[in-house]
Design an enzyme around this catalytic site. Sequence first.
Site, PDB file in Angstrom:
ATOM      1  N   VAL A 124       0.667  -1.093  -0.207  1.00  0.00           N
ATOM      2  CA  VAL A 124      -0.178  -0.242  -0.232  1.00  0.00           C
ATOM      3  C   VAL A 124       1.331   0.993   0.176  1.00  0.00           C
ATOM      4  O   VAL A 124       0.607   2.294  -0.754  1.00  0.00           O
ATOM      5  CB  VAL A 124      -1.037  -0.364   1.153  1.00  0.00           C
ATOM      6  CG1 VAL A 124      -1.611   0.846   1.334  1.00  0.00           C
ATOM      7  CG2 VAL A 124      -1.430  -0.939   1.533  1.00  0.00           C
ATOM      8  N   CYS A 125       2.051   1.052   0.725  1.00  0.00           N
ATOM      9  CA  CYS A 125       2.900   2.588   1.084  1.00  0.00           C
ATOM     10  C   CYS A 125       3.244   2.835  -0.622  1.00  0.00           C
ATOM     11  O   CYS A 125       3.652   3.215  -1.303  1.00  0.00           O
ATOM     12  CB  CYS A 125       4.094   2.343   1.974  1.00  0.00           C
ATOM     13  SG  CYS A 125       3.158   1.522   3.515  1.00  0.00           S
ATOM     14  N   THR A 126       3.901   1.328  -1.435  1.00  0.00           N
ATOM     15  CA  THR A 126       4.961   1.550  -2.266  1.00  0.00           C
ATOM     16  C   THR A 126       3.932   1.982  -2.953  1.00  0.00           C
ATOM     17  O   THR A 126       4.382   3.774  -4.253  1.00  0.00           O
ATOM     18  CB  THR A 126       5.364   0.186  -3.002  1.00  0.00           C
ATOM     19  OG1 THR A 126       5.768  -0.639  -1.599  1.00  0.00           O
ATOM     20  CG2 THR A 126       5.893   0.134  -4.277  1.00  0.00           C
TER      21      THR A 126
ATOM     22  N   LEU B 104       3.399   6.127  -2.394  1.00  0.00           N
ATOM     23  CA  LEU B 104       4.794   6.811  -2.297  1.00  0.00           C
ATOM     24  C   LEU B 104       4.612   7.617  -3.707  1.00  0.00           C
ATOM     25  O   LEU B 104       4.481   8.495  -4.199  1.00  0.00           O
ATOM     26  CB  LEU B 104       5.398   6.609  -2.176  1.00  0.00           C
ATOM     27  CG  LEU B 104       5.960   7.310  -0.726  1.00  0.00           C
ATOM     28  CD1 LEU B 104       5.122   6.388   0.562  1.00  0.00           C
ATOM     29  CD2 LEU B 104       7.668   6.528  -0.402  1.00  0.00           C
TER      30      LEU B 104
END
Length: 217
Positions: free
Chosen positions: A44-46, A49
């Site tokens: 999810v973070c990928t 960002l």
Amino acid sequence: MSLQLGDTAPDFEQISTEGTIHFYEWSGDSWVVLFSHPADFTPVCTTELGETARLKPEFDRRNVKVIGLSVDALDRHQSWAADIAETQGTAVNFPILADANRKVATLYDLIHPNADTTATVRSVFVIDPHKKVRLTLTYPASTGRNFAEILRVIDSLQLTDAHKVATPVNWKQGEDVIITTAVSDEEALSRFPDGWKTLKPYLRVTKQPEAPELAKR
Ligand code: BEZ
């Protein structure tokens, strides 16, 4: 205690993917979006960002600097950045704080032990040029944030500061706005010469004035 709206955002010095950040110096007279993510090399973070990097022109148009944070170390941020560029099609173009010593996480209350004892939560702070906290959001780790919504709130805040208007439910750039109750009808005459519609004395609707930062750039 966690930071509340109107509080002064704490200053800090911390290492990042773009060198040591002295927060107040780095932010200067810009608005800031400071956002934390739970961990590097997570799906999810990928995507978050990558999307934030893609939206850089939109943040720039609004005089906003973006800065990410997790408690991972600098070398992990650096190797993860290559994955983000590869999978999201956009290189990370803003600093990510490597807050391994939790200095910033502690100042901004980004570890919520009942959710996770070590990882930072998925929070967002919008900070204005006077270093005041104007928006806080905290999402669960499994839900990616909506960065279009963050831009929408920034547009609303900048309109409020410049024109004393508020924005109604689901408002989008260019749609009608609400004259705040702090503005008398007399003041409204000079601020909104094209007029307004009074639905109730407390609900006066007018055309959106020019967005101040968007007009400058
Ligand atoms: C993610 O970014 O994919 C994620 C991070 C922590 C927990 C769950 C998902």
